[in-house]
Write a protein that holds these residues in place. Structure first.
Motif, PDB file in Angstrom:
ATOM      1  N   ASP A  97       1.113  -1.293   0.171  1.00  0.00           N
ATOM      2  CA  ASP A  97       0.263   0.001  -0.067  1.00  0.00           C
ATOM      3  C   ASP A  97       0.862   1.147   0.001  1.00  0.00           C
ATOM      4  O   ASP A  97       1.164   1.764   1.067  1.00  0.00           O
ATOM      5  CB  ASP A  97      -0.828   0.055   1.202  1.00  0.00           C
ATOM      6  CG  ASP A  97      -2.086   0.767   1.336  1.00  0.00           C
ATOM      7  OD1 ASP A  97      -2.304   1.308  -0.002  1.00  0.00           O
ATOM      8  OD2 ASP A  97      -2.660   0.972   2.234  1.00  0.00           O
ATOM      9  N   PRO A  98       1.308   1.540  -1.188  1.00  0.00           N
ATOM     10  CA  PRO A  98       2.409   2.685  -1.219  1.00  0.00           C
ATOM     11  C   PRO A  98       2.377   3.979  -0.433  1.00  0.00           C
ATOM     12  O   PRO A  98       3.270   4.372   0.105  1.00  0.00           O
ATOM     13  CB  PRO A  98       2.654   2.848  -2.655  1.00  0.00           C
ATOM     14  CG  PRO A  98       2.021   1.582  -3.506  1.00  0.00           C
ATOM     15  CD  PRO A  98       1.211   1.153  -2.325  1.00  0.00           C
ATOM     16  N   ASP A  99       0.933   4.376  -0.436  1.00  0.00           N
ATOM     17  CA  ASP A  99       0.773   5.699   0.112  1.00  0.00           C
ATOM     18  C   ASP A  99       0.479   5.481   1.780  1.00  0.00           C
ATOM     19  O   ASP A  99       0.271   6.603   2.447  1.00  0.00           O
ATOM     20  CB  ASP A  99      -0.302   6.268  -0.642  1.00  0.00           C
ATOM     21  CG  ASP A  99      -0.072   6.707  -1.877  1.00  0.00           C
ATOM     22  OD1 ASP A  99       0.894   7.028  -2.156  1.00  0.00           O
ATOM     23  OD2 ASP A  99      -1.018   6.611  -2.752  1.00  0.00           O
ATOM     24  N   ASN A 100       0.333   4.411   2.217  1.00  0.00           N
ATOM     25  CA  ASN A 100       0.145   4.139   3.624  1.00  0.00           C
ATOM     26  C   ASN A 100       1.549   3.842   4.465  1.00  0.00           C
ATOM     27  O   ASN A 100       2.103   2.847   4.640  1.00  0.00           O
ATOM     28  CB  ASN A 100      -0.723   2.818   3.822  1.00  0.00           C
ATOM     29  CG  ASN A 100      -1.213   2.743   5.164  1.00  0.00           C
ATOM     30  OD1 ASN A 100      -0.890   3.310   5.967  1.00  0.00           O
ATOM     31  ND2 ASN A 100      -2.317   1.879   5.342  1.00  0.00           N
ATOM     32  N   GLU A 101       1.908   4.969   5.172  1.00  0.00           N
ATOM     33  CA  GLU A 101       3.250   5.071   5.899  1.00  0.00           C
ATOM     34  C   GLU A 101       3.037   4.015   7.112  1.00  0.00           C
ATOM     35  O   GLU A 101       4.092   3.790   7.659  1.00  0.00           O
ATOM     36  CB  GLU A 101       3.415   6.410   6.360  1.00  0.00           C
ATOM     37  CG  GLU A 101       3.866   7.367   5.456  1.00  0.00           C
ATOM     38  CD  GLU A 101       4.284   8.727   5.870  1.00  0.00           C
ATOM     39  OE1 GLU A 101       4.141   8.769   7.116  1.00  0.00           O
ATOM     40  OE2 GLU A 101       4.527   9.435   5.060  1.00  0.00           O
ATOM     41  N   ARG A 102       1.538   3.701   7.580  1.00  0.00           N
ATOM     42  CA  ARG A 102       1.532   2.923   8.585  1.00  0.00           C
ATOM     43  C   ARG A 102       2.224   1.503   8.526  1.00  0.00           C
ATOM     44  O   ARG A 102       2.471   0.771   9.381  1.00  0.00           O
ATOM     45  CB  ARG A 102       0.123   2.912   9.245  1.00  0.00           C
ATOM     46  CG  ARG A 102      -0.124   4.144   9.666  1.00  0.00           C
ATOM     47  CD  ARG A 102      -1.772   4.157  10.118  1.00  0.00           C
ATOM     48  NE  ARG A 102      -1.858   5.408  11.011  1.00  0.00           N
ATOM     49  CZ  ARG A 102      -3.173   5.755  11.833  1.00  0.00           C
ATOM     50  NH1 ARG A 102      -3.855   4.649  12.144  1.00  0.00           N
ATOM     51  NH2 ARG A 102      -3.371   6.830  12.308  1.00  0.00           N
ATOM     52  N   VAL A 103       1.986   0.951   7.116  1.00  0.00           N
ATOM     53  CA  VAL A 103       2.758  -0.323   6.777  1.00  0.00           C
ATOM     54  C   VAL A 103       4.056  -0.566   7.128  1.00  0.00           C
ATOM     55  O   VAL A 103       4.395  -1.225   7.903  1.00  0.00           O
ATOM     56  CB  VAL A 103       2.247  -0.679   5.430  1.00  0.00           C
ATOM     57  CG1 VAL A 103       2.966  -1.920   4.978  1.00  0.00           C
ATOM     58  CG2 VAL A 103       0.662  -0.786   5.152  1.00  0.00           C
ATOM     59  N   GLU A 104       4.885   0.545   6.843  1.00  0.00           N
ATOM     60  CA  GLU A 104       6.172   0.875   7.111  1.00  0.00           C
ATOM     61  C   GLU A 104       6.622   1.144   8.592  1.00  0.00           C
ATOM     62  O   GLU A 104       7.483   0.302   9.060  1.00  0.00           O
ATOM     63  CB  GLU A 104       6.728   1.957   6.196  1.00  0.00           C
ATOM     64  CG  GLU A 104       8.316   2.353   6.198  1.00  0.00           C
ATOM     65  CD  GLU A 104       8.720   3.388   5.717  1.00  0.00           C
ATOM     66  OE1 GLU A 104       9.819   4.018   5.820  1.00  0.00           O
ATOM     67  OE2 GLU A 104       7.983   3.969   4.354  1.00  0.00           O
TER      68      GLU A 104
END
Length: 201
Positions: A97-104
């Motif tokens: 989910d490239p725009d989802n910083e929470r994954v990172e």
């Protein structure tokens, strides 16, 4: 009654990802990563697929023979791989989910909080089909590896995603490490460590 458990292969990927997706849809951490329920239903499986692929590549997935539960394990050496976590976290976000910083963020926090210096078995995730929860299947899947840990004198580690789930793990010999992983503006995770029971006798 015993639970038949086998090692999952690549051909079981769809079953494993579906189990993870269904079991963690309403999990506090999944809800923090994907706050909007409709978006979570559409996207969550990609994160679970990435986790499953990582463990298929470097670890072991145990699967209940009837497909009702699975456990994802990694064998972690005493010397952790240096400075790999951030790159892995970025790659995970870009793949899922490239725009989802929470994954990172979740990947990086888990990597930073992971204990080092002692070899151990890491229970990354465990999933039981919603209709089969409460039957002892999760405990059987975990004991399948913990029995070997006890024979071989190996420690074990996990992060519980809710305070409620820590109770199951405590019954299996895990103990809270006294330091939570705090998701920014979200829930806490509970790192738990287990000494091999053979070593405690």
């Amino acid at each position: 009654m015993g639970v038949a458990i086998r090692a999952a292969g690549e051909g079981d990927r769809e079953v494993v990802v579906r189990l993870l997706d269904e079991a963690f849809q309403d999990d506090p951490v999944s809800g923090w990563i994907f706050p909007e329920a409709e978006y979570r239903r559409a996207t969550h499986h990609k994160l679970m697929g990435a986790f499953a692929d990582a463990v298929f590549a470097d670890g072991r997935i145990d699967l209940a023979e009837d497909g009702a539960g699975c456990a994802l394990w990694l064998s972690v050496p005493a010397q952790a791989h240096p400075e790999s976590g951030e790159d892995d976290a970025v790659q995970l976000r870009e793949a899922v989910d490239p725009d989802n910083e929470r994954v990172e963020t979740i990947a990086r926090l888990m990597e930073e909080g992971h204990p080092t210096g002692r070899a151990h078995e890491y229970l990354w995730m465990i999933a039981v089909a919603p209709g089969r929860q409460g039957e002892g299947l999760g405990a059987a899947l975990i004991r399948h590896v913990l029995d070997r840990c006890d024979r071989e004198g190996l420690s074990a580690y996990l992060e519980a995603s809710s305070e409620r789930s820590t109770k199951l793990y405590e019954r299996l010999g895990y103990a809270f490490t006294d330091r939570t992983l705090d998701l920014p503006g979200g829930p806490q995770m509970y790192p738990m460590w287990r000494e091999p029971r053979a070593a405690l006798r």
